[in-house]
Design an enzyme around this catalytic site. Structure first.
Site, short mmCIF file in Angstrom:
data_model
loop_
_atom_site.label_atom_id
_atom_site.label_comp_id
_atom_site.label_asym_id
_atom_site.label_seq_id
_atom_site.Cartn_x
_atom_site.Cartn_y
_atom_site.Cartn_z
N GLY A 38 0.82 -1.21 0.00
CA GLY A 38 0.00 0.00 0.00
C GLY A 38 0.85 1.26 0.00
O GLY A 38 2.09 1.20 -0.08
N ASP B 259 2.33 -8.59 2.44
CA ASP B 259 0.97 -8.20 2.07
C ASP B 259 0.14 -9.47 2.14
O ASP B 259 0.63 -10.51 2.60
CB ASP B 259 0.93 -7.51 0.71
CG ASP B 259 -0.13 -6.41 0.69
OD1 ASP B 259 -1.32 -6.77 0.68
OD2 ASP B 259 0.21 -5.21 0.69
N TYR C 234 -16.39 2.73 7.98
CA TYR C 234 -14.92 2.81 7.99
C TYR C 234 -14.42 3.38 9.32
O TYR C 234 -13.56 2.79 9.98
CB TYR C 234 -14.45 3.68 6.81
CG TYR C 234 -12.98 4.01 6.85
CD1 TYR C 234 -12.01 3.01 6.70
CD2 TYR C 234 -12.55 5.33 7.02
CE1 TYR C 234 -10.66 3.32 6.73
CE2 TYR C 234 -11.20 5.63 7.05
CZ TYR C 234 -10.26 4.64 6.91
OH TYR C 234 -8.92 4.94 6.95
N ALA D 181 -5.20 -2.05 5.86
CA ALA D 181 -6.54 -1.62 6.27
C ALA D 181 -7.49 -1.70 5.09
O ALA D 181 -7.06 -1.72 3.94
CB ALA D 181 -6.51 -0.18 6.79
N LYS E 131 -12.33 1.31 12.25
CA LYS E 131 -10.97 1.75 12.58
C LYS E 131 -10.85 2.07 14.07
O LYS E 131 -9.84 1.75 14.70
CB LYS E 131 -10.57 2.96 11.73
CG LYS E 131 -10.30 2.64 10.27
CD LYS E 131 -9.13 1.70 10.05
CE LYS E 131 -7.80 2.35 10.30
NZ LYS E 131 -6.67 1.41 10.07
#
Length: 296
Positions: A11, A33, A127, A62, A131
């Site tokens: 990422g 990953d 989201y 994430a 988180k």
């Protein structure tokens, strides 16, 4: 020499961590990953951490597709809530340390002064909720956890707002961009530098905020992207949030107060325009190398 595991290594942030590993040779790194390690598999995480004698985990993985998260609740919950818990349990079994990257979306964005770490959280999207739950899972299972909340992340890697605005700026004659959502862009390279500063100084557990310095709207951000890239053929129009409906609710104000991280790790944070300039220069060089031409 400590063994450091960086998850989500393909990422934006993971790639920047990989690049800066060259300059931080006092650690031995494992970059993974999903192909190398599925962090949603608790037993796989436990086995990997044990087999490689990991001392520190930096979790850059994430589920970040904010609008899609509203419909993919299960997958978002696995990656953003459960996985940090699995990582925390595994590293705690070795008395190690965890750096969990989080987001400004843990706040509802109704404030008008920069959010400090102790400001009450109030996410209003899947989201943001997952988180925040991931922060809680991490700290529950590993006391030696550093939570680092960031916002408006971009880099030369992957898909992000900067690259999208560069592409649209070259393709379109006009573009509407939201002006009533205020925050601060974060160059992933600068965030990676801050994480390395924490690793090198020694992680002090707790919640921290990090973005670049300064404040802007998405409209201002776009205008500056085009200005620095020399894009003059696209007219950027300011839009109200209600003119651009999205599946997930965005915070109207998500400026983060960075006093704590600056004082704890003695770091200086670059101004957002300076970092954006650096990123756009890198993209230009990459583009020129790729296509063998000068110009954009």
């Amino acid at each position: 020499m400590k063994n450091v595991l960086v998850t989500g290594a393909n990422g934006q942030l993971g790639n920047e961590m990989r690049l800066q590993a060259e300059a931080n040779k006092e650690f031995n790194y494992f970059f993974t990953d999903v192909v190398e390690l599925d962090i949603c598999d608790e037993q796989a995480v436990e086995a990997y951490v044990k087999a490689h004698e990991i001392d520190v985990i930096v979790n850059c993985a994430a589920y970040t597709a904010v609008d899609k998260a509203e419909d993919n609740v299960d997958l978002c919950d696995k990656l953003n809530r459960l996985a940090p818990g699995y990582l925390a349990k595994a590293i705690q079994s070795r008395n190690g340390w965890l750096v969990q990257v989080s987001t400004d979306y843990v706040f509802d964005g109704t404030a008008h002064i920069p959010y400090r770490e102790d400001h009450p959280t109030c996410p209003n999207s899947v989201y943001g909720s997952t988180k925040l739950a991931g922060e809680q899972e991490a700290m529950k299972y590993c006391p030696n956890t550093m939570i680092i909340r960031t916002a408006w992340l971009y880099s030369t890697f992957g898909n992000n707002f900067v690259k999208t605005m560069l592409r649209l700026g070259r393709e379109k004659e006009s573009l509407g961009v939201i002006f009533d959502q205020i925050g601060t862009p974060t160059y992933a390279r600068d965030l990676a530098s801050a994480i390395y500063a924490a690793l090198n100084k020694g992680i002090v557990p707790g919640v921290y905020h990090f973005s670049n310095e300064g404040v802007c709207s998405w409209y201002d951000f776009t205008k500056m992207i085009h200005q620095l890239a020399g894009i003059t053929t696209c007219r950027v129009r300011p839009l109200h949030t209600e003119e651009y409906p999205t599946r997930a609710t965005r915070p109207h104000y998500s400026v983060l107060d960075k006093t704590k991280i600056k004082q704890t790790y003695q770091i200086e944070i670059p101004y957002w325009v300076d970092s954006l300039k650096e990123c756009i220069q890198k993209l230009k060089i990459e583009n020129n190398n790729k296509y063998g031409k000068s110009g954009d």
